[in-house]
Motif scaffolding. Sequence first.
Motif, mmCIF file in Angstrom:
data_model
loop_
_atom_site.group_PDB
_atom_site.id
_atom_site.type_symbol
_atom_site.label_atom_id
_atom_site.label_comp_id
_atom_site.label_asym_id
_atom_site.label_seq_id
_atom_site.Cartn_x
_atom_site.Cartn_y
_atom_site.Cartn_z
ATOM 1 N N UNK A 91 -18.869 0.403 22.607
ATOM 2 C CA UNK A 91 -19.117 -1.034 22.732
ATOM 3 C C UNK A 91 -20.045 -1.308 23.930
ATOM 4 N N UNK A 92 -19.737 -0.670 25.045
ATOM 5 C CA UNK A 92 -20.528 -0.858 26.262
ATOM 6 C C UNK A 92 -21.942 -0.311 26.079
ATOM 7 N N UNK A 93 -22.055 0.862 25.452
ATOM 8 C CA UNK A 93 -23.384 1.432 25.180
ATOM 9 C C UNK A 93 -24.196 0.506 24.292
ATOM 10 N N UNK A 94 -23.573 -0.089 23.310
ATOM 11 C CA UNK A 94 -24.276 -1.016 22.419
ATOM 12 C C UNK A 94 -24.827 -2.206 23.190
ATOM 13 N N UNK A 95 -24.021 -2.735 24.098
ATOM 14 C CA UNK A 95 -24.468 -3.868 24.913
ATOM 15 C C UNK A 95 -25.684 -3.469 25.743
ATOM 16 N N UNK A 96 -25.616 -2.296 26.357
ATOM 17 C CA UNK A 96 -26.720 -1.836 27.203
ATOM 18 C C UNK A 96 -27.968 -1.568 26.367
ATOM 19 N N UNK A 97 -27.799 -0.980 25.211
ATOM 20 C CA UNK A 97 -28.945 -0.666 24.362
ATOM 21 C C UNK A 97 -29.597 -1.915 23.781
ATOM 22 N N UNK A 98 -28.800 -2.852 23.302
ATOM 23 C CA UNK A 98 -29.353 -4.014 22.599
ATOM 24 C C UNK A 98 -29.604 -5.219 23.498
ATOM 25 N N UNK A 99 -28.993 -5.259 24.665
ATOM 26 C CA UNK A 99 -29.175 -6.412 25.541
ATOM 27 C C UNK A 99 -29.794 -6.027 26.881
ATOM 28 N N UNK A 100 -29.780 -4.743 27.206
ATOM 29 C CA UNK A 100 -30.181 -4.261 28.524
ATOM 30 C C UNK A 100 -31.640 -4.446 28.842
ATOM 31 N N UNK A 101 -32.014 -4.257 30.077
ATOM 32 C CA UNK A 101 -31.098 -3.960 31.178
ATOM 33 C C UNK A 101 -30.187 -5.155 31.461
ATOM 34 N N UNK A 160 -34.190 1.251 17.499
ATOM 35 C CA UNK A 160 -32.788 1.287 17.089
ATOM 36 C C UNK A 160 -32.603 0.478 15.805
ATOM 37 N N UNK A 161 -31.604 0.808 14.986
ATOM 38 C CA UNK A 161 -31.367 0.067 13.739
ATOM 39 C C UNK A 161 -31.151 -1.429 14.011
ATOM 40 N N UNK A 162 -31.830 -2.244 13.242
ATOM 41 C CA UNK A 162 -31.695 -3.707 13.289
ATOM 42 C C UNK A 162 -31.886 -4.288 14.690
ATOM 43 N N UNK A 163 -32.699 -3.644 15.508
ATOM 44 C CA UNK A 163 -32.890 -4.080 16.896
ATOM 45 C C UNK A 163 -33.396 -5.515 16.989
ATOM 46 N N UNK A 164 -34.452 -5.846 16.248
ATOM 47 C CA UNK A 164 -35.041 -7.185 16.328
ATOM 48 C C UNK A 164 -34.049 -8.259 15.880
ATOM 49 N N UNK A 168 -32.500 -11.186 18.275
ATOM 50 C CA UNK A 168 -32.654 -12.592 17.893
ATOM 51 C C UNK A 168 -31.300 -13.303 17.925
ATOM 52 N N UNK A 169 -30.249 -12.655 17.411
ATOM 53 C CA UNK A 169 -28.905 -13.239 17.439
ATOM 54 C C UNK A 169 -28.416 -13.428 18.872
ATOM 55 N N UNK A 170 -28.693 -12.469 19.740
ATOM 56 C CA UNK A 170 -28.303 -12.565 21.146
ATOM 57 C C UNK A 170 -29.002 -13.751 21.798
ATOM 58 N N UNK A 171 -30.278 -13.917 21.523
ATOM 59 C CA UNK A 171 -31.044 -15.028 22.089
ATOM 60 C C UNK A 171 -30.466 -16.372 21.648
#
Length: 185
Positions: A91-101, A160-164, A168-171
């Motif tokens: 879970x933490x790795x996902x946050x760092x990868x998709x939202x990081x830094x 990464x899979x479905x990165x964009x 967009x969802x995070x934004x």
Amino acid sequence: MNESLSAQLEAVLFFKNEPLKKTWLAKTLGKTESEIDAGVATLKEQLSGRGITLMEKDGEIALRTAPAYSESLMDIRKDELARDLGKAGLETLSIILYRGPVTRADIDYIRGVNSTFILRSMLIRGLVEKVTNPKDARAYLYQPTFELLSYLGVSSVEELPEYQEVRAEITVFETQKEEKEEQAA
């Protein structure tokens, strides 16, 4: 007075669990830099011969394990590295990868729990790295290492899979959160 300041320094260093600038400590604790230096000297003396030592580097101080016990700790570290990351780690790795830094505070907020030990495990494993936050020199950002990206078989996080879509969802989520906070204020 130095004894109570040294205890206060020890508590803050233990709580923050990262190197802290003496100037930040002086400001935060309402002390002069010379008082902080005296407290640091007292704390160093108090920790002499114990399992924890106080390290100083470039105006920063940190609590670390004493070098005399490094061999014992290596066995523990090897055991720790042999274990799976688990759900919290992924879970933490996902946050760092998709939202990081990203800051530890943001990771904690997203997960809803303290992530200090998960991040420590990932730092030890070489999966993430800590870099100074350009917006706030008192905080660190966590980002994936080249080794992690290589292990995942990508040359950048954008692959990464479905990165964009996820970004967009995070934004959208962050924008809605900011709007709610503004309305509440």
